[in-house]
Design a protein around this motif. Structure first.
Motif, PDB file in Angstrom:
ATOM      1  N   THR A  48     -73.530  -4.018-114.672  1.00 51.45           N
ATOM      2  CA  THR A  48     -74.559  -3.094-115.178  1.00 51.45           C
ATOM      3  C   THR A  48     -75.355  -2.448-114.030  1.00 51.45           C
ATOM      4  OG1 THR A  48     -75.169  -4.846-116.896  1.00 51.45           O
ATOM      5  CG2 THR A  48     -76.831  -3.051-116.407  1.00 51.45           C
ATOM      6  N   CYS A  49     -75.767  -1.137-114.211  1.00 50.39           N
ATOM      7  CA  CYS A  49     -76.230  -0.427-113.037  1.00 50.39           C
ATOM      8  C   CYS A  49     -77.844  -0.474-113.342  1.00 50.39           C
ATOM      9  CB  CYS A  49     -75.719   0.947-112.776  1.00 50.39           C
ATOM     10  SG  CYS A  49     -75.973   2.183-114.398  1.00 50.39           S
ATOM     11  N   ALA A  50     -78.630  -0.129-112.219  1.00 49.24           N
ATOM     12  CA  ALA A  50     -80.021  -0.194-112.379  1.00 49.24           C
ATOM     13  C   ALA A  50     -80.459   0.576-111.224  1.00 49.24           C
ATOM     14  CB  ALA A  50     -80.578  -1.626-112.127  1.00 49.24           C
ATOM     15  N   ALA A  51     -81.478   1.212-111.506  1.00 52.66           N
ATOM     16  CA  ALA A  51     -82.378   2.160-110.531  1.00 52.66           C
ATOM     17  C   ALA A  51     -83.746   1.854-110.122  1.00 52.66           C
ATOM     18  CB  ALA A  51     -82.178   3.506-111.096  1.00 52.66           C
ATOM     19  N   SER A  52     -84.162   2.095-108.987  1.00 50.75           N
ATOM     20  CA  SER A  52     -85.492   1.808-108.607  1.00 50.75           C
ATOM     21  C   SER A  52     -86.258   3.096-107.978  1.00 50.75           C
ATOM     22  CB  SER A  52     -85.510   0.468-108.062  1.00 50.75           C
ATOM     23  OG  SER A  52     -86.872   0.340-107.419  1.00 50.75           O
ATOM     24  N   ARG A  53     -87.434   3.212-107.877  1.00 50.36           N
ATOM     25  CA  ARG A  53     -88.153   4.244-107.210  1.00 50.36           C
ATOM     26  C   ARG A  53     -88.580   3.575-105.756  1.00 50.36           C
ATOM     27  NH1 ARG A  53     -87.989   8.879-110.089  1.00 50.36           N
ATOM     28  NH2 ARG A  53     -88.059   8.610-112.106  1.00 50.36           N
ATOM     29  N   SER A  54     -88.857   2.138-105.855  1.00 48.96           N
ATOM     30  CA  SER A  54     -89.343   1.299-104.780  1.00 48.96           C
ATOM     31  C   SER A  54     -88.658   0.031-104.578  1.00 48.96           C
ATOM     32  CB  SER A  54     -90.867   1.137-105.095  1.00 48.96           C
ATOM     33  OG  SER A  54     -90.974   0.486-106.306  1.00 48.96           O
ATOM     34  N   GLY A  55     -89.216  -0.775-103.641  1.00 48.65           N
ATOM     35  CA  GLY A  55     -88.594  -2.092-103.542  1.00 48.65           C
ATOM     36  C   GLY A  55     -88.410  -2.285-102.160  1.00 48.65           C
ATOM     37  N   THR A  56     -88.134  -3.483-101.962  1.00 48.83           N
ATOM     38  CA  THR A  56     -87.837  -4.029-100.488  1.00 48.83           C
ATOM     39  C   THR A  56     -86.508  -4.049-100.238  1.00 48.83           C
ATOM     40  OG1 THR A  56     -89.993  -5.194-100.440  1.00 48.83           O
ATOM     41  CG2 THR A  56     -88.435  -5.837 -98.575  1.00 48.83           C
ATOM     42  N   TRP A  57     -85.788  -3.181 -99.382  1.00 50.36           N
ATOM     43  CA  TRP A  57     -84.428  -3.102 -99.144  1.00 50.36           C
ATOM     44  C   TRP A  57     -83.811  -4.886 -98.696  1.00 50.36           C
ATOM     45  CZ3 TRP A  57     -80.759  -0.125-100.150  1.00 50.36           C
ATOM     46  CH2 TRP A  57     -79.520  -0.186 -99.544  1.00 50.36           C
ATOM     47  N   PRO A  58     -82.766  -4.995 -99.069  1.00 56.34           N
ATOM     48  CA  PRO A  58     -81.880  -4.173 -99.979  1.00 56.34           C
ATOM     49  C   PRO A  58     -81.902  -4.562-101.548  1.00 56.34           C
ATOM     50  CG  PRO A  58     -80.908  -6.148 -99.252  1.00 56.34           C
ATOM     51  CD  PRO A  58     -82.341  -6.319 -98.661  1.00 56.34           C
ATOM     52  N   LEU A  59     -83.111  -4.874-101.921  1.00 57.20           N
ATOM     53  CA  LEU A  59     -83.278  -4.749-103.471  1.00 57.20           C
ATOM     54  C   LEU A  59     -82.074  -5.661-104.251  1.00 57.20           C
ATOM     55  CD1 LEU A  59     -84.412  -1.834-102.504  1.00 57.20           C
ATOM     56  CD2 LEU A  59     -84.786  -1.785-104.947  1.00 57.20           C
ATOM     57  N   ARG A  60     -81.993  -6.942-103.758  1.00 56.60           N
ATOM     58  CA  ARG A  60     -81.107  -7.831-104.499  1.00 56.60           C
ATOM     59  C   ARG A  60     -81.743  -8.327-105.627  1.00 56.60           C
ATOM     60  NH1 ARG A  60     -79.334 -11.329 -99.251  1.00 56.60           N
ATOM     61  NH2 ARG A  60     -81.614 -10.992 -99.062  1.00 56.60           N
ATOM     62  N   ASP A  61     -82.912  -8.308-105.840  1.00 55.08           N
ATOM     63  CA  ASP A  61     -83.535  -9.150-106.791  1.00 55.08           C
ATOM     64  C   ASP A  61     -83.614  -7.993-108.189  1.00 55.08           C
ATOM     65  OD1 ASP A  61     -86.409 -11.372-107.140  1.00 55.08           O
ATOM     66  OD2 ASP A  61     -85.167 -10.207-108.863  1.00 55.08           O
ATOM     67  N   GLY A  62     -83.075  -8.463-109.112  1.00 56.41           N
ATOM     68  CA  GLY A  62     -83.072  -7.541-110.428  1.00 56.41           C
ATOM     69  C   GLY A  62     -84.628  -7.138-110.732  1.00 56.41           C
ATOM     70  N   SER A  63     -85.498  -8.057-110.483  1.00 58.97           N
ATOM     71  CA  SER A  63     -86.770  -7.657-110.920  1.00 58.97           C
ATOM     72  C   SER A  63     -87.246  -6.384-110.250  1.00 58.97           C
ATOM     73  CB  SER A  63     -87.896  -8.802-110.745  1.00 58.97           C
ATOM     74  OG  SER A  63     -88.005  -9.102-109.310  1.00 58.97           O
ATOM     75  N   GLU A  64     -86.642  -6.006-109.259  1.00 62.38           N
ATOM     76  CA  GLU A  64     -87.073  -4.787-108.391  1.00 62.38           C
ATOM     77  C   GLU A  64     -86.857  -3.440-109.030  1.00 62.38           C
ATOM     78  OE1 GLU A  64     -87.788  -5.447-103.789  1.00 62.38           O
ATOM     79  OE2 GLU A  64     -85.820  -6.686-104.285  1.00 62.38           O
ATOM     80  N   TYR A  65     -85.943  -3.578-110.057  1.00 60.83           N
ATOM     81  CA  TYR A  65     -85.528  -2.598-110.620  1.00 60.83           C
ATOM     82  C   TYR A  65     -86.220  -2.023-112.115  1.00 60.83           C
ATOM     83  CZ  TYR A  65     -81.687  -2.708-107.441  1.00 60.83           C
ATOM     84  OH  TYR A  65     -80.896  -2.752-106.275  1.00 60.83           O
ATOM     85  N   ARG A  66     -86.603  -0.768-112.254  1.00 57.15           N
ATOM     86  CA  ARG A  66     -87.091  -0.544-113.259  1.00 57.15           C
ATOM     87  C   ARG A  66     -86.106  -0.035-114.485  1.00 57.15           C
ATOM     88  NH1 ARG A  66     -91.845   4.259-113.814  1.00 57.15           N
ATOM     89  NH2 ARG A  66     -92.247   4.120-116.186  1.00 57.15           N
ATOM     90  N   PHE A  67     -85.186   0.643-114.083  1.00 61.26           N
ATOM     91  CA  PHE A  67     -84.419   1.333-115.221  1.00 61.26           C
ATOM     92  C   PHE A  67     -83.100   0.649-115.010  1.00 61.26           C
ATOM     93  CE2 PHE A  67     -87.504   4.677-115.440  1.00 61.26           C
ATOM     94  CZ  PHE A  67     -87.679   5.026-114.222  1.00 61.26           C
ATOM     95  N   TRP A  68     -82.518   0.164-116.470  1.00 61.31           N
ATOM     96  CA  TRP A  68     -81.286  -0.309-116.432  1.00 61.31           C
ATOM     97  C   TRP A  68     -80.439   0.238-117.502  1.00 61.31           C
ATOM     98  CZ3 TRP A  68     -79.936  -4.772-113.862  1.00 61.31           C
ATOM     99  CH2 TRP A  68     -80.855  -5.329-113.204  1.00 61.31           C
ATOM    100  N   GLY A  69     -79.224   0.179-117.266  1.00 60.70           N
ATOM    101  CA  GLY A  69     -77.838   0.572-118.223  1.00 60.70           C
ATOM    102  C   GLY A  69     -77.759  -0.388-119.389  1.00 60.70           C
ATOM    103  N   GLN A  70     -76.834  -0.418-120.209  1.00 61.35           N
ATOM    104  CA  GLN A  70     -76.272  -1.318-121.104  1.00 61.35           C
ATOM    105  C   GLN A  70     -75.129  -2.149-120.511  1.00 61.35           C
ATOM    106  OE1 GLN A  70     -78.125  -1.729-124.304  1.00 61.35           O
ATOM    107  NE2 GLN A  70     -79.575  -0.543-122.992  1.00 61.35           N
ATOM    108  N   GLY A  71     -74.419  -1.664-119.702  1.00 59.34           N
ATOM    109  CA  GLY A  71     -73.513  -2.542-118.965  1.00 59.34           C
ATOM    110  C   GLY A  71     -72.094  -1.962-119.537  1.00 59.34           C
TER     111      GLY A  71
END
Length: 126
Positions: free
Chosen positions: A96-119
């Protein structure tokens, strides 16, 4: 609202390659370019795990140790790609891909992503 759609999954024998695509829509080109995009995977019965990430404006990349030197993450204006080489049965999972406008690099935690695909499902046979 940014929308993400993955494609490219399938069934392959071990040691083969696949390229996954994450197509972004619902925003502006400039908005897409600034997004950090990550790939995650979840195998049956296991927790979701981080795979790879590419930064928004700088295209920095970071990989999980399990895929480093085999997988490559890339992007263009509205798509992100996960090039997967030398696939092994343990790589079998829903990716699954995910996208974020912010977060702490390298954003390994899924909770840092706002947008998600279906997989998209990847199955590697031994």
């Amino acid at each position: 609202q940014v929308q993400l759609v993955e494609s490219g999954g399938g069934l392959v024998p071990a040691a083969h390659s696949l390229t996954l695509t994450c197509e972004m829509s619902g925003g502006t080109f400039g908005g897409f370019r600034s997004l950090t995009v990550g790939w995650f995977r979840q195998a049956l019965g296991k927790d979701r795990e981080f795979v790879a990430v590419i930064g928004g404006t700088n295209d920095d990349t970071f990989y999980a140790n399990s895929v480093k030197d085999r997988f490559t993450i890339r992007r263009d204006t509205t798509k992100a790609y996960l090039l997967m080489n030398n696939l092994q049965p343990e790589d079998t999972a829903v990716y699954t891909c995910a996208a974020s406008r912010s977060g702490t690099w390298p954003l390994r935690d899924g909770s840092e992503y706002r947008f998600w695909g279906q997989g998209t499902e990847v199955t590697v046979s031994s």
